[in-house]
Scaffold this motif. Sequence first.
Motif: not given
Length: 379
Positions: A1-7, A41-45, A232-235
């Motif tokens: 799992m790469t840390p910059d990959q949002p899921v 954080c990035d793309d946090v919804n 990684g800053g993503h949910i």
Amino acid sequence: MTPDQPVQTRHAASAGGDETDDYVQLSDIRKTFSKGRVLACDDVNLDIGQSDFVVLLGPSGCGKTTTLRMIAGLETPDSGSITIDGEDVTGLKPRDRNLAYVFQNITLYPHMTVRKNIRFGLDMKTDLSADEKRERVEHAAGLLGLSELLDRKPKALSGGQQQRVSLGRAMVMEPDAFLLDEPFSALDAKLRDQMRVEVKKLQRELDTAMIFVTHDQEEAMTLGDKIVIMDGGHIQQVGSAYEIYNEPTNQFVAEFIGSPSANMVEATVVETDSGLVVENEWFSLPLTGDDPSLTGGETVTVGFRPEYLELDVADGQFELDVTVIEPHGKDDAVYLASGDTEFTAITEQGTITDESETLSVRVAPENVWLFDHEGQRLR
């Protein structure tokens, strides 16, 4: 799992209160530091209901505290929006948001009594009458078990009592939501357990949203109606304690949640006359049902919880050497190995007693997860 990959950055969780899940809304939030060089954080919804107890959980540096501070107004997102009860508060200062923030470090005024500490915000920010202030303080003190301590100074209180005073100071402001940043980290284990129960009861009594940050998965699982796993800053996933434990979205969640951690081993998908199987040097597991996402020759990671590794069975699939037996109260954690590969099992206390033993073991196909090379859940 790469840390910059949002899921699954937006996930409708079934857990939570009866109110709609849009009382506090974070939409497409991005935050960086050091002139954009450090991503927080990035793309946090995230949608939070008016009665939800939400826990932000993840390892250090995952973005959970930054997310909480942006809700509070202590940090400003680079992009995206934050709304509370339909009002866009993204650009508002903290004092203009009706939120209560309880910090990790207990911050009480040592020269003031408990009563004055709880009343402090009311004195500074409201024009309530003295009687109204007294009623709010005494009501909060009653809920928190502080009624007999109102005339004491903080130095005469235990750590748990001091943290309850901090909660009381937040409660009397009647906020739209409570924000708690690892508030029990300075307490000993027994006090932490007591405070978890008290805060859970308090949230139910107040029927007000609480957003709680922790790195402690036990704390998260016992407190949260809705748990938000971050990395990684993503949910990574949002769900109830049962959902994230039983149905992890990806390999990170599967390994992060649960103690001891889930077993993970590589295997290859193989086509046979009777269908697909995943196999490696230890086992061959048939895959039931059609799954177009899997093809013969593909390398996958097989994951399963320690409680699903059956030990000392007559119909075992492979053999493992017992290396360590670790008592965990009513259960034992049994650590096993085959060469350099380690496995963990959970068994009833005293079932396995010999650390030099070689055991025949098995895992049922219905109890395994499959993940692709990026750590995404396949089945």
